[in-house]
Design an enzyme around this catalytic site. Structure first.
Site, PDB file in Angstrom:
ATOM      1  N   SER A  80       0.808  -1.221   0.000  1.00 14.79           N
ATOM      2  CA  SER A  80       0.000   0.000   0.000  1.00 14.79           C
ATOM      3  C   SER A  80       0.844   1.274   0.000  1.00 14.79           C
ATOM      4  O   SER A  80       0.483   2.250  -0.662  1.00 14.79           O
ATOM      5  CB  SER A  80      -0.975  -0.010   1.180  1.00 14.79           C
ATOM      6  OG  SER A  80      -0.294  -0.219   2.395  1.00 14.79           O
ATOM      7  N   GLU A  81       1.958   1.291   0.721  1.00 21.87           N
ATOM      8  CA  GLU A  81       2.821   2.483   0.700  1.00 21.87           C
ATOM      9  C   GLU A  81       4.289   2.096   0.788  1.00 21.87           C
ATOM     10  O   GLU A  81       4.673   1.202   1.546  1.00 21.87           O
ATOM     11  CB  GLU A  81       2.510   3.435   1.866  1.00 21.87           C
ATOM     12  CG  GLU A  81       1.124   4.024   1.862  1.00 21.87           C
ATOM     13  CD  GLU A  81       0.896   5.069   0.789  1.00 21.87           C
ATOM     14  OE1 GLU A  81       1.887   5.633   0.275  1.00 21.87           O
ATOM     15  OE2 GLU A  81      -0.278   5.334   0.484  1.00 21.87           O
ATOM     16  N   THR A  82       5.086   2.798   0.003  1.00 20.18           N
ATOM     17  CA  THR A  82       6.542   2.800   0.140  1.00 20.18           C
ATOM     18  C   THR A  82       6.937   4.238   0.411  1.00 20.18           C
ATOM     19  O   THR A  82       6.459   5.154  -0.263  1.00 20.18           O
ATOM     20  CB  THR A  82       7.227   2.296  -1.137  1.00 20.18           C
ATOM     21  OG1 THR A  82       6.827   0.935  -1.374  1.00 20.18           O
ATOM     22  CG2 THR A  82       8.739   2.359  -1.017  1.00 20.18           C
TER      23      THR A  82
END
Length: 324
Positions: free
Chosen positions: A54-56
């Site tokens: 979902s997020e980096t």
């Protein structure tokens, strides 16, 4: 701090105290000269697409006191597998956990310079923090983290906005529909149990107006939570965000008004699940978001053109992968 050309990174599960629950974020520390030079927007997007979670996020030191007596500050940017976003709660929590367990382990507070302004993160002893007492590290070195985020307002919206969700809602009664200034739709159900039981149809969710869809309802009796929620954002490459901290910047004021209190416990009822402690500060229009995190893996990555060489800390073996 890493003085070589490698990019130190970790995958950290946020808003949980158990590995493989909560919401995973990849945290990349860009503190070497080579990594800073190579870390342009295209490279960051490619790395985020490769991680495909979902997020980096990417950290660059701005202020780093040698003795760790001051408050360190890092530039922080967040990317989904598709694009950069302006605010992300779980990746900020993961970034703070990464720093507090590595290069800022002697610090009790860090600051982040972001597209949403300066955000702070503090070590605390639990999700229901006693603000009158300073942080004291427990004997097992476990700690929670408190984020200071902006509140996000919302307005009434017409129920036609969620008309495409017929199969997703499957006849569940919708109490209210709101739209946030962050361009997300909020559908309020009559029961948190209904929220947990939703079977999302992503081809429906992607047809809804706005960026994403938040579905929420009151916590079931005896659950210990004030409300449940889930967040779907297929337009940004995240079909379901397992635990979305920034969604609570709108959910907290909504439920605070409904329940008549500013201190709330929230549960994100995705399959991975996650727990958030929330405290609204009305005067400053800020939200304290509290949660725990667990480091799942750490490694070093070396970027050379179109090849990233990864050296894991556990076995020191080098693995080469094409990331572009």
């Amino acid at each position: 701090m890493n003085g070589g050309g490698g990019v130190q990174y970790a995958v950290i599960d946020a808003f949980t105290n158990v590995a493989f629950k909560g919401n995973p974020a990849a945290v990349c520390l860009l503190d070497g000269e080579d990594s800073k030079a190579n870390a342009n927007d295209s490279w960051m997007k490619s790395v985020a697409a490769e991680f495909n979670i979902s997020e980096t996020c990417f950290l660059v030191p701005v202020i780093f006191p040698v003795d760790q007596q001051g408050v360190p500050r890092f530039q922080l940017r967040w990317f989904t597998p598709v694009d950069e976003v302006n605010l992300c709660g779980h990746a900020t929590l993961a970034s703070a956990h990464f720093l507090f367990t590595t290069i800022c382990e002697k610090c009790d507070e860090v600051e982040f310079s972001t597209k949403s302004g300066i955000l702070t993160a503090k070590k605390i002893s639990g999700l229901k923090r006693d603000l009158s007492k300073p942080f004291t590290a427990p004997k097992d070195n476990r700690f929670a983290i408190e984020l200071n985020f902006p509140l996000i307002s919302f307005i009434d919206s017409d129920s036609t906005a969620i008309a495409p969700l017929s199969a997703t809602l499957n006849g569940m009664p919708v109490v209210e529909v709101k739209k946030t200034t962050g361009d997300d739709m909020i559908a309020v159900l009559s029961s948190g149990t209904d929220v947990a039981n939703i079977k999302p149809q992503f081809e429906e969710l992607i047809r809804c107006p706005g960026r994403g869809v938040i579905i929420t309802g009151p916590g079931p009796e005896g659950s210990g939570f004030d409300f449940f929620s889930r967040f779907f954002c297929p337009k940004l490459g995240v079909n379901e965000d397992p635990v979305c901290g920034s969604a609570h910047c709108s959910l907290a004021p909504y439920w605070a008004e409904k329940l008549g209190k500013n201190s709330l416990m929230a549960y994100m009822a995705s399959p991975r699940g996650g727990v958030l402690g929330l405290e609204i500060e009305e005067k400053s229009q800020r939200l304290k978001i509290r949660g725990e995190a667990v480091t799942v893996m750490t490694a070093l990555a070396f970027a050379f053109g179109d090849i990233m060489k990864i050296k894991t800390e556990s076995d020191q073996e080098e693995v080469y992968v094409n990331i572009f």
